[in-house]
Write an enzyme that holds these catalytic residues in place. Structure first.
Site, PDB file in Angstrom:
ATOM      1  CG  HIS A   1     -41.139  49.550  14.243  1.00 12.06           C
ATOM      2  ND1 HIS A   1     -42.393  49.881  13.784  1.00 12.06           N
ATOM      3  CD2 HIS A   1     -41.035  50.088  15.481  1.00 12.06           C
ATOM      4  CE1 HIS A   1     -43.009  50.599  14.715  1.00 12.06           C
ATOM      5  NE2 HIS A   1     -42.210  50.736  15.746  1.00 12.06           N
TER       6      HIS A   1
ATOM      7  CB  SER B   1     -49.622  54.546  23.733  1.00 12.58           C
ATOM      8  OG  SER B   1     -50.148  54.656  22.430  1.00 12.58           O
TER       9      SER B   1
END
Ligand code: 13P
Length: 251
Positions: free
Chosen positions: A97, A214
């Site tokens: 990540h 998002s």
């Protein structure tokens, strides 16, 4: 050919155990409202992995960890081995990540070791790639993602690659409210698949590539409609069960 559709929630460093269990139970409770064709995965912090595994028992929701150690076991204070994660009943582990690359110095070298540990313990890695804003503005996003794949994914055997999920997460879209457009996502997902094809041939058609950054109920459908987008890796919106499930309805 139909690829696996996946909606994975990366809870990051959020929720104490009681909150995590409540969230997991709420996802289980609402799960039947979403197509069975969607594979849901929740990735809580290490501290409540086992409680969340328990909370989703009897449902088809899978559990993953957010990281694992580079080593199998031993004197590595504070680390969590892939074998420990697997022993709890987890099926997945997020690796690479951008927050780990950025804040904890994760490199391709460490990620190669973590991938090996994941596979040795039958965990499916969700391997993250993605460029930052500067790299995107300089037009280097293709090269950045290519390198992140070549340096790690290209070291996998075909058998390992057949059990891999990739997540494309542009760093500039994570937690910023700024989403890549569906066209931007498709463009780079198709490119990533092309890079995978160079090495793994037709197997690349089967690799799920998730979009992250998002992603929310209001934009999921448009993004998931794109040919090479096979789902999402969800941060903020995964902390609200109804939003997380609504994202699954985007397919
Ligand atoms: P947000 O959905 O909060 O932007 O986070 C995306 C992410 O990093 C998932 O791993």
């Amino acid at each position: 050919m139909a690829r696996k559709k996946i909606v994975a929630g990366n809870w990051k460093m959020n929720t104490v155990p009681a909150e995590g269990v409540e969230l997991a139970k709420a996802v289980v409770a609402g799960r039947s409202e979403v197509c069975e064709c969607v594979n849901f995965i929740v990735c809580p912090p290490f501290t409540h992995l086992s409680q969340v595994v328990e909370a989703v028992k009897g449902s088809d929701i899978a559990v993953g960890a957010q990281d694992c150690a580079t080593e199998a076991k031993g004197a590595y204070t504070g680390e969590i081995a892939a074998s420990m994660i697997a022993a709890l009943g987890c099926k997945y582990v997020i690796l690479g990540h951008s927050e780990r690359r950025q804040y904890y110095g994760e490199t391709s070298e460490t990620l190669n070791k973590k991938m090996a540990q994941a596979y040795a313990n039958n965990l499916t890695p969700i391997y993250c790639v993605g460029e930052n804003l500067e790299e995107r503005e300089a037009g280097n996003h293709f090269a950045v993602c290519k390198a992140q794949i070549e340096e790690v994914v290209f070291n996998l055997t075909e058998e390992q690659f057949a059990n891999l999920v990739i997540a494309y997460e542009p760093v500039w879209a994570i937690g910023t409210g700024k989403t890549a457009t569906a066209e931007q996502a498709q463009e780079i997902h198709a490119y990533i698949r092309e890079v995978l094809r160079e090495k793994f041939g037709a197997l690349a058609e089967e690799c799920p590539i998730l979009y992250g950054g998002s992603c929310k109920p209001s934009n999921a459908a448009e993004i998931f409609a794109k040919e090479d987008v096979d789902g999402g890796l969800i941060g903020g919106a995964a902390l609200v069960a109804t939003d997380f499930l609504a994202i699954g309805k985007g397919f």
